[in-house]
Write a protein that holds these residues in place. Structure first.
Motif, PDB file in Angstrom:
ATOM      1  N   VAL A 171     -56.482 -34.933 -12.496  1.00 50.85           N
ATOM      2  CA  VAL A 171     -55.112 -35.193 -12.058  1.00 50.85           C
ATOM      3  C   VAL A 171     -54.254 -35.209 -13.315  1.00 50.85           C
ATOM      4  CG1 VAL A 171     -53.517 -36.837 -10.986  1.00 50.85           C
ATOM      5  CG2 VAL A 171     -55.826 -36.526 -10.041  1.00 50.85           C
ATOM      6  N   PHE A 172     -53.231 -34.371 -13.346  1.00 48.23           N
ATOM      7  CA  PHE A 172     -52.304 -34.313 -14.463  1.00 48.23           C
ATOM      8  C   PHE A 172     -51.014 -34.998 -14.055  1.00 48.23           C
ATOM      9  CE2 PHE A 172     -55.374 -31.128 -15.424  1.00 48.23           C
ATOM     10  CZ  PHE A 172     -55.445 -31.094 -16.809  1.00 48.23           C
ATOM     11  N   VAL A 173     -50.670 -36.064 -14.765  1.00 47.06           N
ATOM     12  CA  VAL A 173     -49.439 -36.815 -14.508  1.00 47.06           C
ATOM     13  C   VAL A 173     -48.427 -36.334 -15.537  1.00 47.06           C
ATOM     14  CG1 VAL A 173     -48.385 -39.099 -14.363  1.00 47.06           C
ATOM     15  CG2 VAL A 173     -50.766 -38.762 -13.626  1.00 47.06           C
ATOM     16  N   VAL A 174     -47.430 -35.580 -15.060  1.00 43.37           N
ATOM     17  CA  VAL A 174     -46.575 -34.822 -15.967  1.00 43.37           C
ATOM     18  C   VAL A 174     -45.106 -35.206 -15.832  1.00 43.37           C
ATOM     19  CG1 VAL A 174     -48.226 -32.927 -15.994  1.00 43.37           C
ATOM     20  CG2 VAL A 174     -46.328 -32.829 -14.399  1.00 43.37           C
ATOM     21  N   GLY A 175     -44.510 -35.478 -16.968  1.00 46.20           N
ATOM     22  CA  GLY A 175     -43.076 -35.714 -17.030  1.00 46.20           C
ATOM     23  C   GLY A 175     -42.368 -34.444 -17.458  1.00 46.20           C
ATOM     24  N   GLU A 176     -41.066 -34.512 -17.459  1.00 47.83           N
ATOM     25  CA  GLU A 176     -40.258 -33.337 -17.777  1.00 47.83           C
ATOM     26  C   GLU A 176     -39.373 -33.631 -18.976  1.00 47.83           C
ATOM     27  OE1 GLU A 176     -36.641 -31.054 -15.548  1.00 47.83           O
ATOM     28  OE2 GLU A 176     -38.438 -31.465 -14.365  1.00 47.83           O
ATOM     29  N   TYR A 177     -39.465 -32.777 -19.987  1.00 50.29           N
ATOM     30  CA  TYR A 177     -38.600 -32.866 -21.159  1.00 50.29           C
ATOM     31  C   TYR A 177     -37.792 -31.571 -21.232  1.00 50.29           C
ATOM     32  CZ  TYR A 177     -41.495 -36.690 -23.111  1.00 50.29           C
ATOM     33  OH  TYR A 177     -42.171 -37.864 -23.341  1.00 50.29           O
ATOM     34  N   ASN A 178     -36.490 -31.657 -21.090  1.00 48.52           N
ATOM     35  CA  ASN A 178     -35.620 -30.486 -21.236  1.00 48.52           C
ATOM     36  C   ASN A 178     -36.097 -29.283 -20.416  1.00 48.52           C
ATOM     37  OD1 ASN A 178     -33.929 -31.859 -23.078  1.00 48.52           O
ATOM     38  ND2 ASN A 178     -35.375 -31.428 -24.721  1.00 48.52           N
ATOM     39  N   ARG A 180     -63.046 -26.142 -11.947  1.00 42.51           N
ATOM     40  CA  ARG A 180     -62.806 -27.412 -11.259  1.00 42.51           C
ATOM     41  C   ARG A 180     -61.358 -27.483 -10.809  1.00 42.51           C
ATOM     42  NH1 ARG A 180     -65.254 -30.358 -15.544  1.00 42.51           N
ATOM     43  NH2 ARG A 180     -64.722 -28.508 -16.691  1.00 42.51           N
ATOM     44  N   PRO A 181     -61.055 -28.296  -9.818  1.00 44.79           N
ATOM     45  CA  PRO A 181     -59.678 -28.392  -9.341  1.00 44.79           C
ATOM     46  C   PRO A 181     -58.833 -29.344 -10.181  1.00 44.79           C
ATOM     47  CG  PRO A 181     -61.061 -29.761  -7.980  1.00 44.79           C
ATOM     48  CD  PRO A 181     -61.974 -29.039  -8.952  1.00 44.79           C
ATOM     49  N   ALA A 182     -57.541 -29.040 -10.184  1.00 43.53           N
ATOM     50  CA  ALA A 182     -56.558 -29.892 -10.834  1.00 43.53           C
ATOM     51  C   ALA A 182     -55.450 -30.196  -9.837  1.00 43.53           C
ATOM     52  CB  ALA A 182     -55.977 -29.195 -12.061  1.00 43.53           C
ATOM     53  N   ALA A 183     -54.910 -31.390  -9.945  1.00 41.15           N
ATOM     54  CA  ALA A 183     -53.791 -31.806  -9.107  1.00 41.15           C
ATOM     55  C   ALA A 183     -52.652 -32.250 -10.024  1.00 41.15           C
ATOM     56  CB  ALA A 183     -54.210 -32.953  -8.189  1.00 41.15           C
ATOM     57  N   ILE A 184     -51.425 -32.074  -9.567  1.00 41.15           N
ATOM     58  CA  ILE A 184     -50.256 -32.399 -10.382  1.00 41.15           C
ATOM     59  C   ILE A 184     -49.431 -33.486  -9.711  1.00 41.15           C
ATOM     60  CG2 ILE A 184     -48.118 -31.526 -11.383  1.00 41.15           C
ATOM     61  CD1 ILE A 184     -49.466 -28.725 -11.418  1.00 41.15           C
ATOM     62  N   LEU A 185     -49.197 -34.563 -10.456  1.00 39.25           N
ATOM     63  CA  LEU A 185     -48.238 -35.604 -10.081  1.00 39.25           C
ATOM     64  C   LEU A 185     -47.120 -35.517 -11.107  1.00 39.25           C
ATOM     65  CD1 LEU A 185     -50.500 -38.754  -9.528  1.00 39.25           C
ATOM     66  CD2 LEU A 185     -49.256 -37.499  -7.776  1.00 39.25           C
ATOM     67  N   SER A 186     -45.910 -35.200 -10.669  1.00 40.08           N
ATOM     68  CA  SER A 186     -44.805 -35.118 -11.613  1.00 40.08           C
ATOM     69  C   SER A 186     -43.836 -36.272 -11.399  1.00 40.08           C
ATOM     70  CB  SER A 186     -44.077 -33.775 -11.493  1.00 40.08           C
ATOM     71  OG  SER A 186     -43.437 -33.660 -10.242  1.00 40.08           O
ATOM     72  N   TYR A 187     -43.050 -36.533 -12.423  1.00 41.99           N
ATOM     73  CA  TYR A 187     -42.100 -37.650 -12.345  1.00 41.99           C
ATOM     74  C   TYR A 187     -40.941 -37.401 -13.297  1.00 41.99           C
ATOM     75  CZ  TYR A 187     -43.863 -39.213 -16.844  1.00 41.99           C
ATOM     76  OH  TYR A 187     -44.207 -39.260 -18.160  1.00 41.99           O
ATOM     77  N   SER A 188     -39.860 -38.099 -13.046  1.00 41.42           N
ATOM     78  CA  SER A 188     -38.739 -38.125 -13.981  1.00 41.42           C
ATOM     79  C   SER A 188     -37.902 -39.359 -13.701  1.00 41.42           C
ATOM     80  CB  SER A 188     -37.879 -36.859 -13.871  1.00 41.42           C
ATOM     81  OG  SER A 188     -37.175 -36.833 -12.644  1.00 41.42           O
ATOM     82  N   ALA A 189     -37.021 -39.658 -14.640  1.00 43.51           N
ATOM     83  CA  ALA A 189     -36.093 -40.764 -14.445  1.00 43.51           C
ATOM     84  C   ALA A 189     -35.006 -40.378 -13.454  1.00 43.51           C
ATOM     85  CB  ALA A 189     -35.475 -41.168 -15.779  1.00 43.51           C
ATOM     86  N   GLY A 190     -34.759 -39.102 -13.318  1.00 37.25           N
ATOM     87  CA  GLY A 190     -33.734 -38.605 -12.405  1.00 37.25           C
ATOM     88  C   GLY A 190     -34.280 -38.293 -11.029  1.00 37.25           C
ATOM     89  N   ARG A 191     -33.454 -37.656 -10.230  1.00 38.71           N
ATOM     90  CA  ARG A 191     -33.826 -37.404  -8.843  1.00 38.71           C
ATOM     91  C   ARG A 191     -34.668 -36.153  -8.620  1.00 38.71           C
ATOM     92  NH1 ARG A 191     -30.187 -33.676  -7.058  1.00 38.71           N
ATOM     93  NH2 ARG A 191     -28.344 -33.454  -8.352  1.00 38.71           N
TER      94      ARG A 191
END
Length: 194
Positions: A77-84, A105-116
Motif C-alpha cells: 500500500v503506497f500512501v502518497v501525498g502531492e507536491y506541486n 505483486r499488487p500495489a494499492a494507492i491511498l492519496s491525500y492532501s491538505a486541500g480538497r
C-alpha cells in the motif's frame, strides 16, 4: 498476508502519517501482518546505486534490510501525498533503490492532501510508476482530502471525510487481498517469466 504500507513525507508536520497508520491498523484488524515503512525513518541516501548494483553483502544495512522486507511482502500500500502536482521525492527515492524486489505483486494507492483534491494528481502519477516497477495496481483507490480534518492525530476518522474513508476502506482492502491471493497462487503454480 504480509503487507507493507509505504509512506514518504519528510516534512516536519506530516499529516499523511495519519493515513498510513490508519491503513496499518485497518489491515491488521483484517488479520494481516502489516508493517509501516516510513522513508524518513529508513533514511536511504539520494539514489546513487540501486540495491542490485552492490556486490552481495556490500549494500548498506538499511537498504539490505528493506530489500528483504520487500521481497517477503505479498502486497503493498503506497500512501502518497502531492507536491506541486507531483509525487513526494522521499517515497520516490526509496522506491527507486529497488526494482526486481517489487515484481509480481499488487500495489494499492491511498492519496491525500491538505486541500480538497485529495492528492488525485499524485495518485495518477504513482499508478504509472508502480506499473512500470512491475506491480499490478489495483483499481480501488482512495483519496482523502483535507487530511487534517478527516483523521485526527491518532489516525481516527473524523467528520465527513473520515466517514467516507471508513466506508471506502473495506472494498479497498478486499480488492488488495484478492489480487494478493491471486498473485501468490500464480507464483506458487508457476515461476514468473523473468
Amino acid at each position: 498476508m504480509n503487507i507493507l504500507v509505504l509512506y514518504g513525507s519528510y516534512r516536519r508536520d506530516r499529516a499523511g502519517i495519519r493515513l498510513a497508520r490508519y491503513a496499518v491498523a485497518e489491515l491488521t484488524a483484517r488479520g494481516h501482518k502489516v508493517e509501516l515503512i516510513d522513508a524518513q525513518a529508513v533514511g536511504l541516501p539520494m539514489l546513487d546505486r540501486m540495491f542490485k548494483e552492490y556486490a552481495p553483502g556490500e549494500a548498506p544495512s538499511n537498504m539490505a534490510n528493506l530489500a528483504a522486507k520487500i521481497r517477503a511482502a505479498e502486497a503493498f500500500v503506497f500512501v502518497v501525498g502531492e507536491y506541486n502536482w507531483g509525487m513526494q521525492p522521499g517515497l520516490k527515492n526509496l522506491t527507486d533503490h529497488y526494482l526486481e524486489e517489487w515484481f509480481w505483486r499488487p500495489a494499492a494507492i491511498l492519496s491525500y492532501s491538505a486541500g480538497r483534491l485529495a492528492g488525485a494528481r499524485s495518485s495518477l502519477v504513482w499508478h504509472g510508476t508502480l506499473s512500470e516497477m512491475g506491480m499490478v495496481v489495483i483499481s480501488s483507490t482512495i483519496g482523502v482530502g483535507q487530511i487534517g480534518q478527516a483523521l485526527d492525530e491518532q489516525g481516527t476518522p473524523t467528520g465527513d471525510g473520515g466517514a467516507a474513508l471508513a466506508r471506502a476502506f473495506p472494498r479497498f482492502a478486499a480488492d488488495l487481498e484478492w489480487w494478493g491471493e491471486a498473485a501468490l497462487a500464480q507464483r506458487e503454480r508457476r515461476a514468473p517469466p523473468y
